[in-house]
Design an enzyme around this catalytic site. Structure first.
Site, mmCIF file in Angstrom:
data_model
loop_
_atom_site.group_PDB
_atom_site.id
_atom_site.type_symbol
_atom_site.label_atom_id
_atom_site.label_comp_id
_atom_site.label_asym_id
_atom_site.label_seq_id
_atom_site.Cartn_x
_atom_site.Cartn_y
_atom_site.Cartn_z
ATOM 1 N N GLU A 320 27.862 -25.694 -13.441
ATOM 2 C CA GLU A 320 28.480 -26.936 -13.894
ATOM 3 C C GLU A 320 27.673 -28.155 -13.438
ATOM 4 O O GLU A 320 27.328 -28.283 -12.271
ATOM 5 C CB GLU A 320 29.903 -27.023 -13.333
ATOM 6 C CG GLU A 320 30.618 -28.334 -13.592
ATOM 7 C CD GLU A 320 31.922 -28.446 -12.821
ATOM 8 O OE1 GLU A 320 32.760 -29.260 -13.236
ATOM 9 O OE2 GLU A 320 32.093 -27.733 -11.819
ATOM 10 N N LYS A 380 34.599 -29.194 -21.067
ATOM 11 C CA LYS A 380 35.653 -28.811 -20.128
ATOM 12 C C LYS A 380 36.993 -29.380 -20.572
ATOM 13 O O LYS A 380 37.120 -30.575 -20.848
ATOM 14 C CB LYS A 380 35.287 -29.316 -18.733
ATOM 15 C CG LYS A 380 36.260 -28.939 -17.629
ATOM 16 C CD LYS A 380 35.728 -29.450 -16.295
ATOM 17 C CE LYS A 380 36.652 -29.090 -15.139
ATOM 18 N NZ LYS A 380 36.116 -29.584 -13.843
ATOM 19 N N CYS A 431 34.810 -24.632 -14.134
ATOM 20 C CA CYS A 431 35.485 -24.962 -12.878
ATOM 21 C C CYS A 431 37.008 -24.832 -12.968
ATOM 22 O O CYS A 431 37.541 -23.724 -13.025
ATOM 23 C CB CYS A 431 35.067 -26.354 -12.422
ATOM 24 S SG CYS A 431 35.345 -26.631 -10.657
#
Length: 550
Positions: A320, A380, A431
């Protein structure tokens, strides 16, 4: 549990033994927290809720007249029990959140940084504790039969089973509601990850709710058996052996069912094999956005990419925001050494970076082919509150901006994204996405054949890293997919569909690793039907309650 021997009246002599009850609630919540990674004392989860269950189910319920007058209001002292249990569980399990302090590298002074970290920890702990408190409140409001009730001189076994059914259903419903919001991590289900692989395979049936339901139900059966035994001892009679054996037998059956799923062989088609490389860059957040960090990132990821390309990998996964540039801008990426290496080596790279969306930016993963073209992009979807966006920004944005310089202008990706690669469709999570199981289920149902997760946990300690690995491991079992995890500082890993970790990195180390995975098209019951167990438990609970009152 010895203290319960003093609780002889329905109201449990609340004032007399208040200090013991509060201590028991807090300690049992802490025991539940110890079941999570990295301690991973997972057997504790199967009994740590039982003391709270006994105290809540035995609490003196309001009379019909009191209900009319107070509209289901209970004294504040009642809510201390579940709240302390929730604080013990969520507070300890999420204590790693204090790792964001100190944020002096972001320009936040030491004391304001500590205040921000404490606020985040306290808020998310109380948010989790609220789930437990509401569960306990509903336990009373639904007018469950008191533990002391007798039918023909004997407590109704049927009433006990109804209590377990409804208590389990309510907990699962509340977890479903909480997981639909922005703050979610500590489902009871993840207390079993990564080591109790047999029970984790129940997730293939109905997702994490199946595991949560199993844990709550077993704890409820233990609480009911203990309470009946205490009552009979007070009457000078022996306890019912079946009541004591029931939670043991039920827990054993659950593990047998899970083990049967775990025992299914992984039959892989050689044509579906992919050799994937992982680069764990190990770039501390303190230097990530300055010149030292950029140089170290470029050198580390470029060298690692070339190393893996020479090993004959099909693709390379990078964590990420590994290279914090706007990759959708051709002028920015063209001069990067990693981008030039991709053009030279012709090996596909999945690169974590920033994308542009109008005047805002996204936290994204890009598929870059051998010609340097971005052929797919995932943004995301679950942004971290305060870290990546400001909740209710129109109301409190100006206040938060005074406290912290964290970028509040990231925007979330759409929930219906698909990520097609030169090797087929992938399931992607960045994440915080890892905690939201429906996100992975939907992508698997839409044809995702393997899981890629990219994370940066550098601002947290190894406890968070272990829990993050545990979350991704569960997502792989639920969807029956291979998992490739690339993180900045640990734990990067390869995990097979049975949840077996084939390789895992160290913490705060630079690592380059290649491993083989397989594309899979299977669809578990959970992938096809979603969480069908929670509404089923609710329906069964309502039917049982109606039948009981009839």
């Amino acid at each position: 549990m010895w203290i319960f021997n003093n609780l002889k009246s329905p109201n449990l002599q609340f004032d007399t033994i208040k200090k013991y009850r509060l201590a028991i609630a807090l300690i049992s919540g802490i025991l539940m927290a110890l079941a999570t990674a990295p301690v991973s004392a997972w057997p504790l989860a199967w009994l740590a809720l039982a003391p709270l269950w006994v105290m809540i189910a035995s609490y003196e319920k309001p009379t019909a007249e009191e209900k009319k007058q107070k509209f289901f209001l209970l004294p504040s002292s009642f809510f201390l029990l579940p709240s302390l249990w929730g604080i013990g569980y969520h507070g300890l399990a999420l204590s790693w959140i204090m790792g964001i302090h100190p944020m002096t590298w972001l320009g936040v002074p030491w004391w304001p940084s500590l205040a921000i970290a404490l606020f985040c920890w306290a808020f998310i702990t109380l948010w989790g504790a609220a789930l437990v408190a509401i569960w306990a409140w509903l336990f009373i409001i639904i007018d469950l039969t008191p533990l002391a009730q007798e039918a023909g001189g004997r407590k109704s076994q049927f009433s006990c089973l109804i209590r377990v059914l409804i208590g389990t259903a309510v907990w699962c419903i509340l977890e479903y509601i909480w997981s639909s919001g922005s703050l979610w991590w500590t489902s009871l289900s993840y207390t079993q990850s990564p080591h109790n692989l047999a029970i984790l395979h129940l997730g293939q049936l109905s997702g994490p709710s199946a595991i949560t339901a199993a844990i709550v139900a077993v704890n409820g059966l233990i609480a009911e058996a203990w309470s009946e035994g205490r009552r009979k001892r007070e009457e000078g009679r022996r306890g019912n052996l079946i009541s004591y054996l029931l939670p043991v037998i039920f827990c054993l059956i659950l593990h047998i069912v899970g083990f049967s799923l775990y025992s299914n062989p992984l039959t892989e088609d050689a044509k579906s094999e992919l050799k994937i490389g992982i680069i764990q860059g190990n770039i501390p957040n303190e230097i990530k956005f300055n010149s030292e960090g950029w140089i170290r990132s470029l050198e580390g990821y470029t060298t690692g990419y070339k190393n893996l390309a020479n090993q004959g990998v099909d693709a390379v996964l990078i964590p990420e925001t590994a290279l914090p540039f706007v990759w959708t801008n051709p002028n920015q990426r063209f001069y990067l050494s990693l981008y030039q290496a991709i053009l030279a080596q012709k090996v596909v790279a999945w690169v974590g970076g920033f994308g542009q969306q109008e005047d805002s930016i996204t936290n994204s993963l890009f598929t870059i082919n051998g010609n340097g073209e971005i052929v797919s992009r995932y943004d995301k979807t679950k942004l971290v509150p305060l870290g990546e966006y400001i909740p209710f920004e129109q109301f409190i944005g100006s206040i938060i901006n005074r406290l912290s310089p964290l970028d509040s202008h990231l925007v979330a990706g759409k929930s219906n994204q698909l990520f097609d690669t030169p090797f087929g469709r992938a399931i992607v999570g960045i994440c915080y996405d890892s905690a939201f199981t429906e996100h992975f289920r939907r992508q698997a149902a839409m044809g995702g054949e393997f899981i890629l997760t990219a994370s940066n946990d550098a601002h947290y300690n190894s406890s968070m890293m272990a829990q993050h690995h545990a979350q991704d491991l569960m997502r792989g079992i639920e969807t029956d997919r291979w998992v490739v995890r690339a993180t900045n500082t640990g734990y990067s890993a390869f995990v097979n569909p049975h949840g077996e970790t084939l390789w895992i990195s160290g913490v705060n180390t630079y690592e380059v690793q290649a491993g083989n995975i397989y594309r899979r098209k299977t669809q578990t019951l959970y992938v096809r039907w979603g969480d069908w167990l929670t509404p089923l438990l609710l329906v069964l609970g309502v039917i049982a309650k109606v039948f009981q009152r009839g």
